[in-house]
Design a protein around this motif. Structure first.
Motif: not given
Length: 458
Positions: A426-440
């Protein structure tokens, strides 16, 4: 589980305790590579002697208290990420093999953090395929099923991660080249916010990121590679953000995209696995709403035309004898570039902006876009494209390529298995600069998995 299978975070903890030495670990990793590489073909420019020397130095730093953030952790980098003294063939026999004069920014950051870069990893022809097909490298195969592709263009990185060639592998992504192989190999793969990790040779859509077995290791790798680099005018200083996979997704607005609206039809097994992941988020308090397709056929076809002309220009600049060495499927794809007008090319270029606007519009209403990584599971290894048709090379990237054009971070996580035992991502895309949110979120979904399978041994 052997030392080669330990995560980077586990290795660092054991080094810190004095329970384990980087010298022991690199020997185990090299033994794993020696055992499996004849079948998987994931490495390029393997350097056992250099790795042993670097591991010995790392052992000394742990002993004298000068260890750095990745001290003694085995790492590979994709062959198109330059490392000093090693040629960069770009997956093709058409490239003149000239040793790189310096490390690219990402490789330099890894070395400065104490990582033991013991090998480069393979990629397909010019990085323009989502497979391991190359005129330079041996065919890279998927450790879960050797008859299947590991994906591409970060083919070797994904195969190495799944096979247990150490914990951290770094790839590049211009249309899905980290996320597609990560999805097909059961990994966490992050395409970060563009500029977070310096590329060194920036180009619209191009990004560098980790492929790992855990979201925590991916976050650690991103923290080390992030930051401004003068060689990349698109790079920026580190963004304050912390990794947390224990935070419940309560209150998140999740857009569920199950149909890209174009390209290959989504396999029902893929739909079921991603839908199950959505149900996990909903149970944890997220609001999940289905959305319609984000991009259009005009956008994807326009991008195809632009990239085709861009590649045709590069190939046309080669001497005739080297041009003849380019993979036939790539030569076939670029052969029609001369039929396109300047208007066609400009319109194609404009579709990158159109994709970016379409993605950005979704994030005005949602915090996360959840989708398949690819519409299908891993396809036969020998095929350059899942369509086996050079005139239709991008029918499988409709879920991934929008975020390259919009520069948003997007990560993968394994959420299920096909009936034949292949991973489904599955892919989780998030707003800019929220990379670690996506990884969390990826880490959270992984923690909720009800079915665990042992990693393959090729």
């Amino acid at each position: 589980m052997t030392l080669a299978d330990l995560t980077a975070t586990d290795l660092l903890a054991k080094y810190r305790e004095g329970a384990l030495s980087p010298v022991e670990v690199i020997e185990d990793v090299l033994a794993r590579v020696e055992e499996l590489e004849p079948r998987i073909c994931a490495t390029y420019a393997l350097d056992p002697d250099g790795a042993r020397a670097a591991a010995l130095e790392s052992e000394g730093r742990w002993r004298d208290g000068t260890a750095r953030p990745l001290e003694g952790v085995p790492v590979t980098v994709k062959e198109n990420i330059a490392t000093r003294g090693t040629p960069v063939p770009q997956g093709t026999a058409a490239t003149e093999l000239i040793p790189a004069t310096e490390d690219a920014p990402a490789a330099a950051r890894l070395r400065a953090a104490g990582a033991v870069i013991f090998s480069k990893t393979t990629m397909p022809e010019y990085g323009m395929l989502s497979s391991g097909v190359s005129t330079f490298h041996h065919l890279t195969r998927n450790p879960w099923d050797l008859s299947k592709t590991a994906g591409g263009s970060s083919a070797g990185a994904a195969a190495a991660a799944a096979a247990g060639y150490g914990p951290i592998h770094v790839g590049t992504d211009i249309g899905g080249s980290i996320r597609l192989p990560a999805g097909w190999c059961g990994l966490v793969g992050l395409k970060p916010t563009h500029g977070r990790i310096a590329v060194g040779n920036p180009y619209p859509g191009r990004a560098i990121g980790p492929l790992t077995r855990t979201a925590r290791d991916a976050a650690l790798t991103v923290s080390v590679m992030s930051g401004y680099e003068p060689r990349d005018h698109t790079s920026f200083p580190p963004t304050p953000e912390s990794y947390d996979e224990s935070a419940l997704p309560h209150g998140l607005r999740v857009a569920l995209l199950l149909d890209a609206g174009l390209g290959l039809p989504v396999d029902p097994e893929v739909t079921a696995a991603v839908s199950a992941a959505a149900a996990v988020l909903e149970k944890a308090g997220a609001t999940v709403e289905p959305i319609g397709p984000i991009i259009t056929r005009e956008m994807l076809d326009g991008l195809d035309r632009f990239w085709r002309v861009r590649s045709a220009v590069d190939i046309a600049a080669l001497p005739e004898d080297r041009r003849a060495k380019v993979l036939p499927q790539i030569r076939s794809w670029v052969s029609t570039a001369g039929d396109l007008s300047g208007f066609d090319v400009f319109h194609g270029y404009s579709q990158m902006g159109a994709m970016a606007a379409a993605v950005t519009a979704i994030f005005t209403s949602y915090d996360v876009i959840l989708s398949p990584v690819a519409p299908i599971t891993a396809f036969p290894a020998e095929l350059a494209y899942p369509t086996d048709d050079p005139s239709k090379p991008f029918e499988h990237i409709a879920f991934t390529v929008p975020y390259n054009m919009s520069a948003h971070p997007a990560t993968t996580v394994n959420v299920g298995w096909s009936a034949s035992g292949l991973p489904i991502g599955a892919q989780l895309a998030v707003p800019h600069h929220q990379d670690l949110t996506a990884l969390g979120l990826a880490g959270y979904l992984d923690s909720q998995q009800t079915e665990r399978r042992n990693w393959p041994l090729g």
